[in-house]
Design a protein around this motif. Structure first.
Motif, PDB file in Angstrom:
ATOM      1  N   GLU A  38      -3.798  -0.368 -17.686  1.00 34.36           N
ATOM      2  CA  GLU A  38      -5.076   0.257 -17.314  1.00 34.36           C
ATOM      3  C   GLU A  38      -5.439  -0.107 -15.867  1.00 34.36           C
ATOM      4  N   SER A  39      -5.131  -1.349 -15.462  1.00 34.94           N
ATOM      5  CA  SER A  39      -5.409  -1.755 -14.077  1.00 34.94           C
ATOM      6  C   SER A  39      -4.638  -0.862 -13.105  1.00 34.94           C
ATOM      7  N   LEU A  40      -3.397  -0.543 -13.464  1.00 35.04           N
ATOM      8  CA  LEU A  40      -2.598   0.307 -12.575  1.00 35.04           C
ATOM      9  C   LEU A  40      -3.195   1.714 -12.478  1.00 35.04           C
ATOM     10  N   VAL A  41      -3.751   2.196 -13.587  1.00 29.95           N
ATOM     11  CA  VAL A  41      -4.407   3.508 -13.556  1.00 29.95           C
ATOM     12  C   VAL A  41      -5.588   3.459 -12.578  1.00 29.95           C
ATOM     13  N   GLN A  42      -6.359   2.373 -12.667  1.00 26.83           N
ATOM     14  CA  GLN A  42      -7.515   2.206 -11.767  1.00 26.83           C
ATOM     15  C   GLN A  42      -7.056   2.102 -10.302  1.00 26.83           C
ATOM     16  N   LEU A  43      -5.930   1.401 -10.104  1.00 28.51           N
ATOM     17  CA  LEU A  43      -5.447   1.204  -8.727  1.00 28.51           C
ATOM     18  C   LEU A  43      -5.058   2.523  -8.061  1.00 28.51           C
ATOM     19  N   GLU A  44      -4.692   3.498  -8.880  1.00 30.88           N
ATOM     20  CA  GLU A  44      -4.334   4.809  -8.304  1.00 30.88           C
ATOM     21  C   GLU A  44      -5.514   5.349  -7.504  1.00 30.88           C
ATOM     22  N   LYS A  45      -6.730   5.110  -8.032  1.00 29.77           N
ATOM     23  CA  LYS A  45      -7.939   5.594  -7.337  1.00 29.77           C
ATOM     24  C   LYS A  45      -8.075   4.869  -6.004  1.00 29.77           C
ATOM     25  N   PHE A  46      -7.749   3.573  -6.003  1.00 29.34           N
ATOM     26  CA  PHE A  46      -7.850   2.799  -4.761  1.00 29.34           C
ATOM     27  C   PHE A  46      -6.860   3.333  -3.735  1.00 29.34           C
ATOM     28  N   PHE A  47      -5.609   3.492  -4.162  1.00 29.31           N
ATOM     29  CA  PHE A  47      -4.584   3.926  -3.198  1.00 29.31           C
ATOM     30  C   PHE A  47      -4.862   5.341  -2.673  1.00 29.31           C
ATOM     31  N   ALA A  48      -5.524   6.165  -3.500  1.00 32.46           N
ATOM     32  CA  ALA A  48      -5.810   7.536  -3.067  1.00 32.46           C
ATOM     33  C   ALA A  48      -6.740   7.550  -1.847  1.00 32.46           C
ATOM     34  N   ILE A  49      -7.599   6.509  -1.707  1.00 37.54           N
ATOM     35  CA  ILE A  49      -8.568   6.527  -0.594  1.00 37.54           C
ATOM     36  C   ILE A  49      -8.425   5.298   0.309  1.00 37.54           C
ATOM     37  N   LYS A  50      -7.343   4.575   0.160  1.00 34.58           N
ATOM     38  CA  LYS A  50      -7.161   3.304   0.889  1.00 34.58           C
ATOM     39  C   LYS A  50      -7.349   3.477   2.400  1.00 34.58           C
ATOM     40  N   GLU A 100      -8.743   6.025   3.995  1.00 36.61           N
ATOM     41  CA  GLU A 100     -10.067   6.572   4.288  1.00 36.61           C
ATOM     42  C   GLU A 100     -11.157   5.479   4.330  1.00 36.61           C
ATOM     43  N   ILE A 101     -11.036   4.451   3.474  1.00 35.07           N
ATOM     44  CA  ILE A 101     -12.082   3.418   3.444  1.00 35.07           C
ATOM     45  C   ILE A 101     -11.747   2.247   4.374  1.00 35.07           C
ATOM     46  N   GLY A 102     -10.764   2.461   5.220  1.00 35.04           N
ATOM     47  CA  GLY A 102     -10.511   1.486   6.283  1.00 35.04           C
ATOM     48  C   GLY A 102      -9.556   0.364   5.943  1.00 35.04           C
ATOM     49  N   PHE A 103      -8.820   0.514   4.824  1.00 37.45           N
ATOM     50  CA  PHE A 103      -7.883  -0.545   4.444  1.00 37.45           C
ATOM     51  C   PHE A 103      -6.426  -0.123   4.625  1.00 37.45           C
ATOM     52  N   GLY A 104      -6.206   0.809   5.544  1.00 30.20           N
ATOM     53  CA  GLY A 104      -4.866   1.367   5.728  1.00 30.20           C
ATOM     54  C   GLY A 104      -3.779   0.334   5.953  1.00 30.20           C
ATOM     55  N   ASP A 105      -4.087  -0.731   6.713  1.00 29.88           N
ATOM     56  CA  ASP A 105      -3.056  -1.727   7.031  1.00 29.88           C
ATOM     57  C   ASP A 105      -3.054  -2.922   6.081  1.00 29.88           C
ATOM     58  N   ALA A 106      -4.044  -2.964   5.196  1.00 28.07           N
ATOM     59  CA  ALA A 106      -4.171  -4.141   4.328  1.00 28.07           C
ATOM     60  C   ALA A 106      -3.263  -4.041   3.093  1.00 28.07           C
ATOM     61  N   THR A 107      -2.880  -5.208   2.579  1.00 29.83           N
ATOM     62  CA  THR A 107      -2.106  -5.243   1.330  1.00 29.83           C
ATOM     63  C   THR A 107      -3.081  -5.317   0.158  1.00 29.83           C
ATOM     64  N   LEU A 108      -2.880  -4.458  -0.838  1.00 32.43           N
ATOM     65  CA  LEU A 108      -3.693  -4.547  -2.048  1.00 32.43           C
ATOM     66  C   LEU A 108      -2.968  -5.466  -3.017  1.00 32.43           C
ATOM     67  N   TYR A 109      -3.606  -6.561  -3.413  1.00 26.11           N
ATOM     68  CA  TYR A 109      -2.986  -7.501  -4.350  1.00 26.11           C
ATOM     69  C   TYR A 109      -3.586  -7.367  -5.741  1.00 26.11           C
ATOM     70  N   LEU A 110      -2.704  -7.306  -6.729  1.00 24.29           N
ATOM     71  CA  LEU A 110      -3.125  -7.340  -8.128  1.00 24.29           C
ATOM     72  C   LEU A 110      -2.744  -8.708  -8.688  1.00 24.29           C
ATOM     73  N   ASN A 111      -3.621  -9.309  -9.490  1.00 27.86           N
ATOM     74  CA  ASN A 111      -3.294 -10.594 -10.117  1.00 27.86           C
ATOM     75  C   ASN A 111      -2.408 -10.370 -11.334  1.00 27.86           C
ATOM     76  N   VAL A 112      -1.356 -11.127 -11.433  1.00 25.84           N
ATOM     77  CA  VAL A 112      -0.511 -11.046 -12.629  1.00 25.84           C
ATOM     78  C   VAL A 112      -0.095 -12.461 -13.034  1.00 25.84           C
ATOM     79  N   SER A 113       0.087 -12.648 -14.317  1.00 25.19           N
ATOM     80  CA  SER A 113       0.591 -13.955 -14.743  1.00 25.19           C
ATOM     81  C   SER A 113       2.109 -13.921 -14.609  1.00 25.19           C
ATOM     82  N   ALA A 114       2.696 -15.096 -14.485  1.00 26.42           N
ATOM     83  CA  ALA A 114       4.152 -15.183 -14.381  1.00 26.42           C
ATOM     84  C   ALA A 114       4.795 -14.507 -15.590  1.00 26.42           C
TER      85      ALA A 114
END
Ligand code: C2E
Ligand code: MG
Ligand code: MG
Length: 364
Positions: free
Chosen positions: A183-195, A197-211
């Motif tokens: 579900e987090s990945l589904v939500q992240l699609e929305k982030f990447f769609a406007i990354k 546009e909202i000024g984060f073009g060069d930034a890395t988007l990090y998702l937390n995951v357990s080992a």
């Protein structure tokens, strides 16, 4: 179907059984579920209980019905409304008379708080109460945004949110948690769609995951597929890995991390210094970023903590790793971290985690 008397006898003898359990007829129909099971599934009526799909193999494994002490642990597919997932269970075969038996399926859960976390997470999955908040990571000298961390927000159904630190450690090892990651990945699609546009073009988007998650071959593929599907350039997407104790099998960990890196996914070692053997991971695993645990920052004014922070920055410089200091709450913290050589930081001083909408509004 067995007689009420038989069931009565059984349920009475199991009255104080601590884990949630369901009693099944051999034909697969539910005969009984104890309070704890109803509590997990959050349902009051037996006939509304999620369906547990029992593999034929399970009954075959028992062989002769006469052997009362037989039980074994197995994951069982549980279907709750539209969602299927596996839960660890212990299946007991109980012969009621010479020709028939019933199955007793216990959900394996080690504590009351574990049960509570499971029930709450199932509730969130069922009712679409999973969101992500985003927090900026910035260059402390220039204020440039270098990364954005996605943080899980599980709604409690009463207008608030569940505490990640109380819920996540209890359930991230459960297969059920994979539904939250998906579900987090589904939500992240929305982030990447406007990354961009909202000024984060060069930034890395990090998702937390357990080992636990990244070392699962299927998940490794899910993340690499995600990068491919969205044509993400290298370093657009990263993973912050927590629960480092589970990286114990260095060969598997290294293979997984290398596969992710090959696809341009950045790997950050989260809460560095809080787990055990973290230095070994820095030496042996293909990581890009060391994220210092926030408790170091909280105690930056203490001279020995400051020495440790500066040791970590030196190691990172030598090994060509990025270092991020988290938990920066005051100007003093920020200056102290900069003085110790930590150039990238994250914390309430610079930005508090917020939902995607907040970035869109500010940009307009
Ligand atoms: P973390 O990855 O170390 O995340 C940082 C936590 O510190 C976040 O809490 C964040 O809101 C908080 N924080 C950020 N800046 C400051 C600050 O200046 N001061 C203080 N006191 N706290 C600050 P949160 O969101 O409650 O998350 C707690 C932990 O839950 C995370 O620690 C991470 O280990 C885990 N987590 C969060 N989201 C996910 C997820 O999607 N998957 C998994 N597996 N774990 C997650
Ligand atoms: Mg993190
Ligand atoms: Mg952290």
């Amino acid at each position: 179907m067995h007689t009420d008397q038989e069931l009565n006898y059984l349920t009475k003898s199991l009255l104080h059984h601590p884990s949630p359990y369901i009693i099944y007829e051999l034909d697969g129909s539910i005969a009984w579920a104890n309070i704890a099971a109803k509590y997990i599934f959050n349902l009051s009526k037996l006939d509304e209980l999620g369906v547990v799909k029992i593999d034929d193999q399970i009954t075959k494994n028992f062989g002769d019905l006469g052997s009362i002490a037989l039980y074994y642990d197995t994951p069982i597919e549980i279907s709750l409304r539209e969602i299927n997932f596996f839960m660890r269970t212990r299946v007991h075969m109980i012969p009621v008379d010479i020709s028939s038996g019933i199955m007793l399926i216990e959900l394996l859960c080690s504590s009351r708080s574990g049960l509570d976390a499971l029930r709450k997470t199932i509730d969130c999955i069922e009712h679409n109460r999973i969101e992500l908040a985003y927090q900026k990571q910035v260059n402390l000298e220039t204020d440039e945004v270098t990364g954005v961390e996605a943080l899980l927000r599980l709604q409690d159904g009463e207008g608030g949110y569940l505490a990640n630190d109380e819920i996540i450690p209890q359930i991230e090892g459960e297969s059920l948690f994979s539904l939250v990651v998906l579900e987090s990945l589904v939500q992240l699609e929305k982030f990447f769609a406007i990354k961009q546009e909202i000024g984060f073009g060069d930034a890395t988007l990090y998702l937390n995951v357990s080992a636990h998650t990244i070392m699962h071959p299927e998940f490794c593929k899910i993340f690499t597929d995600f990068v491919e599907k969205h044509s993400l350039a290298p370093n657009q997407f990263g993973l912050e890995v927590t629960e480092t104790a589970e990286l114990a099998d260095m060969n598997v960990a290294s293979a997984s991390l290398n596969a992710l890196k090959k696809k341009g996914i950045k790997i950050s070692l989260d809460d560095f210094g809080a787990g055990y053997a973290s230095l070994k991971y820095v030496r042996d695993l293909p990581i890009d970023v060391v994220k210092l645990d926030k408790h170091f920052t909280f105690n930056v004014s203490d001279p020995s903590t400051a020495r440790l922070i500066s040791f970590v920055t030196e190691v990172c410089n030598d090994l060509d790793l990025e270092m991020i200091g988290e938990g920066i709450e005051t100007e003093e913290d920020k200056q102290a971290m900069l003085d110790l050589g930590c150039k990238i930081g994250q914390g309430y001083l610079m930005h508090r985690p917020d939902f995607l909408d907040s970035f869109i509004d500010k940009d307009k």
